[in-house]
Scaffold this motif. Sequence first.
Motif, PDB file in Angstrom:
ATOM      1  N   ILE A   1       0.842  -1.196   0.000  1.00  0.00           N
ATOM      2  CA  ILE A   1       0.000   0.000   0.000  1.00  0.00           C
ATOM      3  C   ILE A   1       0.878   1.247   0.000  1.00  0.00           C
ATOM      4  CG2 ILE A   1      -1.766   1.273   1.299  1.00  0.00           C
ATOM      5  CD1 ILE A   1      -2.884  -1.305   0.311  1.00  0.00           C
ATOM      6  N   SER A   2       1.832   1.290   0.960  1.00  0.00           N
ATOM      7  CA  SER A   2       2.707   2.451   1.050  1.00  0.00           C
ATOM      8  C   SER A   2       3.952   2.103   1.872  1.00  0.00           C
ATOM      9  CB  SER A   2       1.985   3.633   1.711  1.00  0.00           C
ATOM     10  OG  SER A   2       1.678   3.311   3.048  1.00  0.00           O
TER      11      SER A   2
ATOM     12  N   ASN B   1      -1.432  -4.015   4.468  1.00  0.00           N
ATOM     13  CA  ASN B   1      -2.876  -3.902   4.638  1.00  0.00           C
ATOM     14  C   ASN B   1      -3.111  -2.945   5.799  1.00  0.00           C
ATOM     15  OD1 ASN B   1      -5.610  -4.195   5.120  1.00  0.00           O
ATOM     16  ND2 ASN B   1      -5.597  -6.395   4.743  1.00  0.00           N
ATOM     17  N   GLN B   2      -3.620  -1.768   5.507  1.00  0.00           N
ATOM     18  CA  GLN B   2      -3.756  -0.739   6.525  1.00  0.00           C
ATOM     19  C   GLN B   2      -4.893  -1.023   7.493  1.00  0.00           C
ATOM     20  OE1 GLN B   2      -3.783   3.099   4.787  1.00  0.00           O
ATOM     21  NE2 GLN B   2      -2.907   4.048   6.582  1.00  0.00           N
TER      22      GLN B   2
END
Length: 115
Positions: A77-78, A100-101
């Motif tokens: 994601i980041s 996975n936030q």
Amino acid sequence: MRTAQSRHKSYADRHRRPLEFQEEEHVFLRVTPTTGVGRALKSKKLTLKKYIADPSHIIGPDNIQLKGNFIFGVPPISIANRTTKHLGGKKILLVKVIWNQTIGDATWELEEKMI
């Protein structure tokens, strides 16, 4: 000797309670974390606790596409953080990757692998 054993058993039995489970019942298991190759930090037995079924606890499987060799890729994601680790005179660049936030799934990876 038997008197001492009997006294010790009576003290230990105060903290125990009999647990019985039937087939198909669910239980929680607590195990000690391990480090290295199967070495436990602190020796403990399994701790059993009865589980009361709740339909909201059921998590459905994700729809994952597998390749021919049963490998799947999860895109990051980041990148949340960067750091440099010094090992034996070498500098190793690490980045914290958020996978996975919503569940807080993040790992530290080598920067060279993420580029």
